[in-house]
Motif scaffolding. Structure first.
Motif: not given
Length: 408
Positions: A21-32, A310-326
């Protein structure tokens, strides 16, 4: 007075305050991502290193839990966009309406969700964890660690059921504390057999015995397991420390009723997306994803590095679903894990479970302290490797095997 302007930023919920969960949160924030993130955790502690709970002996102290918590803590995300709701359990989820129902009686409406609820220890008893023979203990959280370390400090006799990573690390720790240790493994011939196979497993069993542990398998172990019901009369007086390390159960009950495949954790795709919901992702011990090593198979792994990846990837994938990067990279987790048992360093890479044969590359299974390097093969191709040693005699050869594995 001008009324406050409503905060219209997307609201992201993360269920689980562990490393995934922590890594997912961090990945989302890194995607701005311009969003608010709320992390829900059953425990009252911020993220900590669970594997560390079995790896260190602590001095006697009235503040033992605080000492352990400080020692294994993981620095979390410090950002105004993130809120921690610790000691708050998510009771149920309505993924269609995007609502979580909390143990506080509140509801939480989200725009994106990461499921990182992890697993809990499996146990053989019901209710309060007691049979007529023992108080059954498991080790998952900081409270468990405080209790077990405190009991071990008294150099009590300890019985450990199981022969996996937690069981073997606890046995090693108990010996450091000066305890008399009995290990029971009714289903297999020795430690890590389901991963490393019978020959290596039996060699590890001999290693335990050589270092003063009473290690029983099969019927000999089964006879000492608890099968006494709580209602049986005349309970024995033996209340020695009895720890079960017999596997885990994914925490999926709160997701029932959403049409998900929860047969073994939460099924996700190669981007950690929980189908059919475009805004829901899962990570860590609870996520069952397409195995990058075996086409057509799914895998669920309960290792620290897997939770990070997997936390990193889930965070980046969620960010992408919201329109932040791919997100262009799929899950490509390279399985690797390590532990130490009674001074013996054990490193495992790839997926030895897939093998149909094994080859001793270096060393002798009867002399584990001198180093043993094992290759695991399937139809003649290497699919896994293991390295057992008290030093680093064959480290360069092991690195070569890892390179071959990564290039397969």
């Amino acid at each position: 007075m001008t009324p406050p302007v409503a905060d219209r930023r997307p609201l992201i919920g993360i269920v689980g305050s562990g490393i995934a969960g922590l890594r997912a949160a961090n990945a989302i924030l890194k995607c701005k991502v311009d969003a608010r993130i709320v992390v829900f955790g059953d425990e009252t502690h911020r993220t900590y290193n669970r594997p560390g709970l079995t790896k260190k002996r602590y001095p006697l102290s009235d503040a033992l839990e605080m000492a352990i918590a400080e020692d294994v803590k993981v620095n979390g995300v410090e950002n105004d966009a993130l809120t921690w709701r610790l000691g708050t359990r998510v009771e149920t989820a309505d993924l269609r309406d995007r609502v979580l129902h909390l143990s506080t009686g509140e509801t939480f409406e989200y725009d994106g969700l990461v499921i990182a609820a992890g697993v809990r220890p499996r146990t053989s008893v019901w209710g309060n964890g007691e049979c007529e023979l023992h108080t059954h203990r498991t080790l998952r959280g900081l409270g468990d660690a405080r209790y077990i370390h405190h009991r071990l400090q008294a150099s009590e006799k300890v019985t450990i059921v199981g022969a996996g990573f937690v069981a073997c690390e606890l046995a090693s720790l108990a010996k450091e504390y000066g305890c008399e240790v009995l290990m029971l493994e009714a289903l297999r011939r020795g430690p890590f057999e389901s991963i490393l196979g019978e020959r290596v497993s039996m060699a590890l069993g001999r290693w335990l015995v050589q270092h003063g542990i009473t290690f029983l398998t099969g019927d000999s172990a089964r006879e000492l397991l608890c099968d006494v019901k709580p209602s049986d009369p005349e309970p024995p007086s033996d209340r020695s420390l009895f720890i079960e390390a017999i596997g885990s159960v994914p925490n999926v009950e709160w997701l029932h009723g959403n049409g998900l495949d929860l047969s073994d954790g939460v099924r996700v795709d190669e981007y950690m997306r929980v189908s059919p919901w475009e805004n829901v992702f899962a990570a860590g011990d609870i996520a069952r994803y397409p195995d990058p090593w075996t086409a057509g198979n799914l895998t669920r792994m309960e290792f620290w590095k897997n939770a990070i990846d997997t936390g990193d990837l889930a965070g980046r994938s969620l960010a992408s679903s919201l329109g932040y990067g791919s997100v262009t990279s799929r899950i490509g987790y390279f399985p690797s894990m390590s532990t130490e048992v009674l001074g013996l360093r054990i490193q495992i890479a790839g997926n030895p479970k897939m093998s149909d044969s094994m080859e001793i590359v270096r060393g002798d299974l009867d002399q584990l302290d001198q180093g043993v390097l094992v290759a695991y093969l399937r139809e003649g191709s290497m699919v896994g490797a293991a390295y057992l040693d008290k030093g680093a005699r064959f480290n360069s050869a092991y690195i070569k095997l890892l390179k071959s594995l990564r290039e397969r």
